[in-house]
Design a protein around this motif. Sequence first.
Motif, PDB file in Angstrom:
ATOM      1  N   LEU A 140       0.828  -1.210   0.000  1.00 41.26           N
ATOM      2  CA  LEU A 140       0.000   0.000   0.000  1.00 41.26           C
ATOM      3  C   LEU A 140       0.860   1.257   0.000  1.00 41.26           C
ATOM      4  O   LEU A 140       0.518   2.251  -0.664  1.00 41.26           O
ATOM      5  CB  LEU A 140      -0.920  -0.014   1.225  1.00 41.26           C
ATOM      6  N   THR A 141       1.967   1.233   0.729  1.00 41.20           N
ATOM      7  CA  THR A 141       2.870   2.387   0.724  1.00 41.20           C
ATOM      8  C   THR A 141       3.451   2.622  -0.665  1.00 41.20           C
ATOM      9  O   THR A 141       3.499   3.772  -1.145  1.00 41.20           O
ATOM     10  CB  THR A 141       4.011   2.162   1.729  1.00 41.20           C
ATOM     11  N   MET A 142       3.875   1.559  -1.348  1.00 36.92           N
ATOM     12  CA  MET A 142       4.463   1.698  -2.677  1.00 36.92           C
ATOM     13  C   MET A 142       3.415   2.092  -3.708  1.00 36.92           C
ATOM     14  O   MET A 142       3.671   2.929  -4.588  1.00 36.92           O
ATOM     15  CB  MET A 142       5.144   0.385  -3.067  1.00 36.92           C
ATOM     16  N   ILE A 143       2.227   1.503  -3.613  1.00 37.60           N
ATOM     17  CA  ILE A 143       1.163   1.838  -4.574  1.00 37.60           C
ATOM     18  C   ILE A 143       0.754   3.296  -4.435  1.00 37.60           C
ATOM     19  O   ILE A 143       0.555   4.009  -5.436  1.00 37.60           O
ATOM     20  CB  ILE A 143      -0.044   0.906  -4.367  1.00 37.60           C
ATOM     21  N   THR A 144       0.613   3.766  -3.199  1.00 37.05           N
ATOM     22  CA  THR A 144       0.254   5.170  -2.980  1.00 37.05           C
ATOM     23  C   THR A 144       1.321   6.098  -3.537  1.00 37.05           C
ATOM     24  O   THR A 144       1.003   7.143  -4.131  1.00 37.05           O
ATOM     25  CB  THR A 144       0.069   5.433  -1.476  1.00 37.05           C
ATOM     26  N   THR A 145       2.579   5.726  -3.388  1.00 33.39           N
ATOM     27  CA  THR A 145       3.670   6.548  -3.929  1.00 33.39           C
ATOM     28  C   THR A 145       3.582   6.635  -5.450  1.00 33.39           C
ATOM     29  O   THR A 145       3.746   7.717  -6.033  1.00 33.39           O
ATOM     30  CB  THR A 145       5.027   5.948  -3.519  1.00 33.39           C
ATOM     31  N   VAL A 146       3.318   5.506  -6.101  1.00 34.52           N
ATOM     32  CA  VAL A 146       3.199   5.504  -7.569  1.00 34.52           C
ATOM     33  C   VAL A 146       2.031   6.371  -8.014  1.00 34.52           C
ATOM     34  O   VAL A 146       2.145   7.161  -8.962  1.00 34.52           O
ATOM     35  CB  VAL A 146       3.030   4.061  -8.078  1.00 34.52           C
ATOM     36  N   VAL A 147       0.901   6.249  -7.324  1.00 33.25           N
ATOM     37  CA  VAL A 147      -0.291   7.023  -7.706  1.00 33.25           C
ATOM     38  C   VAL A 147      -0.046   8.520  -7.535  1.00 33.25           C
ATOM     39  O   VAL A 147      -0.376   9.331  -8.415  1.00 33.25           O
ATOM     40  CB  VAL A 147      -1.508   6.571  -6.878  1.00 33.25           C
ATOM     41  N   ILE A 148       0.545   8.921  -6.432  1.00 28.27           N
ATOM     42  CA  ILE A 148       0.776  10.352  -6.183  1.00 28.27           C
ATOM     43  C   ILE A 148       1.825  10.905  -7.141  1.00 28.27           C
ATOM     44  O   ILE A 148       1.728  12.066  -7.577  1.00 28.27           O
ATOM     45  CB  ILE A 148       1.193  10.579  -4.722  1.00 28.27           C
TER      46      ILE A 148
END
Length: 223
Positions: free
Chosen positions: A62-70
Motif C-alpha cells: 500500500l505504501t508503494m502503490i500510494t507513492t506511484v499514484v501520487i
Amino acid sequence: MTNFGDIFKSSFLENVASVSALDMILALALAFGIGLFIFLVYKKTYTGIQYSSSFGVTLVALTMITTVVILAVTSNVVLSLGMVGALSIVRFRAAIKEPLDIAFLFWAIGGGIVLAAGLIPLAVMGSVFIGVILLVFVNRKSHINPYILVLQCSGGSEERALACLNEHTSRYTVKSKTIRQEQVELNLEVRLKEKDTGFVNRLSALEGVESAVLVSYNGDYMG
C-alpha cells in the motif's frame, strides 16, 4: 487540418518523460523501506488473537502503490482530476479486526503521499517518530493484569465463593450472572493482588462449587 501523419501521434507517449527514471527508482526504494518499517512495527505491536502476515505485506504494498499514484498525479493536473473520480467509486469490503489496524493503514497511505510529494525528511522522520510512539505505548504492560473468572456453583455456595474472592483478589466485578434452577454461573472480571493464581484451586475445593475457570484477557468486554 489533420493529415495522415497526425494519426500516429500520441499524447500518451509525451508523458513518458514526465517522471524521470531516477525519481521513480528513488521514490519506490524509499517507499519500500518505509513500508517495511511499518510492517515490522505492526508485527512487534500486534496484540490480537491471530496474526495475519498478509496484512503486513499489504502495508508494504500500500505504501508503494500510494507513492506511484501520487507521482502520477503530481506530474499531470488533468490526470489528478480523473484519478479522484476513479478512486471515488472504489469500495473495500475487508473487515478490520483490530482498531489499531486502521492507524497502520492510514500510516502506510500517508507515508506514500508525503514521500511522493518530495517531502522525504518528513516521511522518514515522521515514520520513525510514529513507530517509536507505537512501540512504547502499545507494548506497555499493565502492572495489574485483568482476568475473567467463570464460576459454576450452587446457589448456597455463591456467598462463600465471593468471600474467597474478596480475600485473594484486589477487586472483582460481576460481568454476567446466569441462573438455571439451583445452579449459578458467574462471569467476573478479577484483579489479582499478585501473580499467584492458586486461589482458583481453593475456589474449586469449596463445597457446592462445580468448576472455576480463570482466563486472561486484554480488558475489553462485550456485553
